[in-house]
Design an enzyme around this catalytic site. Structure first.
Site, PDB file in Angstrom:
ATOM      1  N   LYS A 274      48.234 -14.409 -16.670  1.00  0.00           N
ATOM      2  CA  LYS A 274      49.078 -13.507 -16.027  1.00  0.00           C
ATOM      3  C   LYS A 274      49.674 -13.960 -14.609  1.00  0.00           C
ATOM      4  O   LYS A 274      48.941 -14.561 -13.881  1.00  0.00           O
ATOM      5  CB  LYS A 274      48.457 -12.208 -15.926  1.00  0.00           C
ATOM      6  CG  LYS A 274      48.249 -11.261 -17.244  1.00  0.00           C
ATOM      7  CD  LYS A 274      47.593  -9.974 -16.937  1.00  0.00           C
ATOM      8  CE  LYS A 274      47.244  -9.333 -18.268  1.00  0.00           C
ATOM      9  NZ  LYS A 274      48.424  -9.074 -19.201  1.00  0.00           N
ATOM     10  N   ARG A 348      43.764  -6.716 -29.061  1.00  0.00           N
ATOM     11  CA  ARG A 348      43.764  -6.469 -30.581  1.00  0.00           C
ATOM     12  C   ARG A 348      42.596  -7.418 -31.165  1.00  0.00           C
ATOM     13  O   ARG A 348      42.138  -7.000 -32.396  1.00  0.00           O
ATOM     14  CB  ARG A 348      45.141  -6.800 -31.218  1.00  0.00           C
ATOM     15  CG  ARG A 348      45.458  -8.471 -30.976  1.00  0.00           C
ATOM     16  CD  ARG A 348      47.018  -8.711 -30.860  1.00  0.00           C
ATOM     17  NE  ARG A 348      47.750  -8.034 -29.733  1.00  0.00           N
ATOM     18  CZ  ARG A 348      49.058  -8.263 -29.579  1.00  0.00           C
ATOM     19  NH1 ARG A 348      49.745  -8.892 -30.551  1.00  0.00           N
ATOM     20  NH2 ARG A 348      49.647  -7.440 -28.450  1.00  0.00           N
TER      21      ARG A 348
HETATM   22  N1  BES Z   1      46.332  -5.479 -21.247  1.00  0.00           N
HETATM   23  C1  BES Z   1      47.353  -5.932 -21.553  1.00  0.00           C
HETATM   24  C2  BES Z   1      48.601  -4.955 -21.718  1.00  0.00           C
HETATM   25  C3  BES Z   1      48.799  -4.091 -20.456  1.00  0.00           C
HETATM   26  C4  BES Z   1      49.938  -4.486 -19.593  1.00  0.00           C
HETATM   27  C5  BES Z   1      48.237  -3.026 -20.096  1.00  0.00           C
HETATM   28  C6  BES Z   1      50.329  -3.672 -18.381  1.00  0.00           C
HETATM   29  C7  BES Z   1      48.483  -2.112 -19.000  1.00  0.00           C
HETATM   30  C8  BES Z   1      49.502  -2.495 -18.318  1.00  0.00           C
HETATM   31  C9  BES Z   1      47.398  -6.831 -22.786  1.00  0.00           C
HETATM   32  O1  BES Z   1      46.024  -7.371 -23.165  1.00  0.00           O
HETATM   33  C10 BES Z   1      48.500  -7.583 -22.653  1.00  0.00           C
HETATM   34  O2  BES Z   1      48.136  -8.680 -21.948  1.00  0.00           O
HETATM   35  N2  BES Z   1      49.392  -7.815 -23.465  1.00  0.00           N
HETATM   36  C11 BES Z   1      50.426  -8.770 -23.469  1.00  0.00           C
HETATM   37  C12 BES Z   1      50.966  -9.055 -25.061  1.00  0.00           C
HETATM   38  C13 BES Z   1      51.666 -10.193 -25.341  1.00  0.00           C
HETATM   39  C14 BES Z   1      50.859 -11.422 -24.877  1.00  0.00           C
HETATM   40  C15 BES Z   1      51.743 -10.354 -26.735  1.00  0.00           C
HETATM   41  C16 BES Z   1      51.805  -8.076 -23.122  1.00  0.00           C
HETATM   42  O3  BES Z   1      51.846  -6.886 -23.090  1.00  0.00           O
HETATM   43  O4  BES Z   1      52.497  -8.653 -22.356  1.00  0.00           O
HETATM   44 MN    MN Z   2      46.012  -9.201 -22.124  1.00  0.00          MN
END
Ligand code: BES
Ligand code: MN
Ligand code: ZN
Length: 496
Positions: A274, A348
């Site tokens: 990230k 997931r």
């Molecule tokens: N934990 C994150 C989602 C999240 C984002 C929670 C902001 C709280 C605040 C999750 O694991 C994630 O990284 N999701 C990705 C999915 C994508 C790679 C398909 C996302 O939301 O960008």
């Molecule tokens: Mn994630």
């Protein structure tokens, strides 16, 4: 944490001292018990000067009013009583608590300005609002010499006509308050302190309330073939844990209800790392697991007449020499294969193994999973509703209704074969992301592929578990979202 509100109930005293809280309706009408204090004229004058009209959640603060027995009078507006909704007593409790400021003791003259009695449930809701508002997470702030800027406990006496019924309603709801504050504490806690092992230890403490605890370690998870979950954990030096919590408050033959939580104690994204900005928020990526733990606490503390199972998957998603790569293919517990396209779509993967495990082992009446699953749900719904996905209309409707009565709102989003197709993979049974489009829905479709025929719902709480709006009942970063909603769902439909 600091949990400031020390609440007790009493019959109205004729001469309350210290800080006194009373309620006013439109045009600053006071109830009979407030009028009996002889403050009506004083409140009327002050209200006119301050522009206070008794609107809902407005407050008026009178310090040391002359000719009164007490030091301070706080007037809380109820607004038009016919407009008050069930959840508003909770908000009024939060508002009153907020207005107390640095008071060390207070008496609340709890009554409707029209003189009609509050029900025991409304009284308990009011107390719950005070408890929730009184929470702050300040354990890492060094107290100043005079301790002046840190929260101090406040002894609150809620004066109501019939304190017996209110007290027993509160006995049950105070267990729910404890569950919400536990969930907030877990989410607020930084990941260096709260890893998978430490989180499992905190969940294990529920055994004191009679919750049966099973903690599965890496070996157990390997034996169960939970390769989807293990793949997420493999880049971390901290080993994963799965905790199964069982509350047996129903009859032995009652089919259990089941709640499953995503517990990523920190989500760096893994190899699909990230961006740096805001990554600290990912200490809260275990908000689903925190809500399930808080819920199990609540159900056990109030001795809910139901059999409930809570399952949480605790892992840390890190980039490392041993981390999972994009392109890797893993075989989940149920035998389905998953191509990892993005290691940041890890929640997931954890849930895939947990829902399959839960359905196989426990044959529950329903399964509800909670997960801070997608940033996309924040784009869709902001921080005001959680995304709801369900395979079963009755379960979806029950969740919606519980949301309306508790104020923990959900909004249903669609599922369907067109969305499901978006996660088909060239190399495996499925891939772990769709495209940019419908990101929350493809996340839900992914989990759904691991559910057989048990009624199932998925709550995407990325927007509501943390950094949720500051409200009358929460000033903390973590909201503890989901504990009250699911406690209500159980109370209204799944207890004998
Ligand atoms: N934990 C994150 C989602 C999240 C984002 C929670 C902001 C709280 C605040 C999750 O694991 C994630 O990284 N999701 C990705 C999915 C994508 C790679 C398909 C996302 O939301 O960008
Ligand atoms: Mn994630
Ligand atoms: Zn995540």
């Amino acid at each position: 944490m600091s949990d400031r509100a020390r609440i007790s109930f009493a019959k109205p005293a004729t001469k309350p001292a210290g800080t006194v809280v009373v309620f006013a309706g439109p045009d600053v009408t006071l109830g009979p018990a407030a009028r009996a204090l002889g403050v009506a004229a004083l409140v009327e004058r002050a209200a006119a000067t301050a522009g206070f009209a008794g609107k809902a959640m407005a407050t008026l603060d009178l310090i040391a009013p002359a000719d009164t027995e007490f030091d301070r009078l706080v007037v809380v507006g109820t607004g038009k009583l016919s407009d008050l909704k069930e959840k508003d007593w909770l908000r009024l409790g939060g508002t009153a608590m907020g207005a107390l400021g640095k008071a060390k003791a207070a008496t609340v003259i709890l009554e409707r300005p029209d003189g009609r009695k509050l029900t025991a449930d409304q009284t308990a809701d009011f107390a719950l609002g005070m408890r929730l508002r009184g929470y702050s997470f300040d354990k890492y702030k060094t107290p100043k010499v005079d301790n002046g800027d840190l929260a101090q406990p406040v002894d609150i006496t809620i004066a109501v006509g019939e304190s017996g019924a209110a007290r027993s309603a509160w006995t049950s709801l105070s267990g729910v308050a404890d569950g919400v504050l536990l969930a907030r504490d877990l989410v607020n806690e930084p990941a260096n302190v709260l890893g998978p092992v430490e989180f499992a230890g905190r969940a294990g403490e529920l055994s004191k309330l009679g919750v049966e605890i099973e903690i599965l370690g890496e070996k157990d998870l390997k034996k169960l073939n939970m390769a989807a979950l293990l793949g997420v954990a493999q880049g971390s030096v901290r080993p994963p844990r799965v905790v199964v919590m069982r509350w047996n408050g129903g009859k032995a033959k009652d089919q259990p209800v089941c709640f499953i939580g995503k517990g990523v104690v920190f989500d760096t994204g893994g190899i699909s790392i990230k961006p740096a900005a805001g990554m600290e928020d990912m200490k809260g990526d275990m908000g689903g697991a925190a809500a399930v733990t808080g819920l199990m606490h609540a159900l056990a503390a109030r001795k809910a007449k139901t059999n409930a199972i809570g399952i949480i998957g605790l892992v840390e998603n890190m980039p490392d020499g041993n981390a999972q790569r994009p392109g890797d293919i893993v075989t989940a517990m149920d035998g389905k294969t998953i191509e990892i396209i993005n290691t940041d779509a890890e929640g997931r993967l954890v849930l895939a193994d947990l829902v399959a495990y839960a359905e196989d082992r426990f044959k529950p009446r329903f399964m509800i999973d909670l997960a801070t699953l997608t940033g996309a749900v924040i784009i869709a719904l902001g921080h005001f509703h959680a995304g709801l996905f369900a395979s079963d209309d009755a379960l979806a409707n029950a969740l919606f209704a519980a949301g309306e009565s508790t104020g923990e709102l959900v909004w249903r989003l669609p599922l369907g074969p067109d969305y499901d197709k978006l996660i088909d993979s060239k190399f495996a049974d499925m891939k772990n992301i769709g495209g940019r489009a419908a990101g929350s829905i493809t996340g839900a479709q992914f989990i759904k592929r691991f559910v057989k025929d048990t009624p199932w719902a998925h709550l995407d709480i990325a927007g509501t578990a943390m950094e949720s709006p500051q409200t009358e009942i929460n000033k903390s970063w973590a909201s503890g979202w989901g504990v009250r909603l699911l406690d209500r769902l159980v109370r209204d439909g799944f207890e004998r």
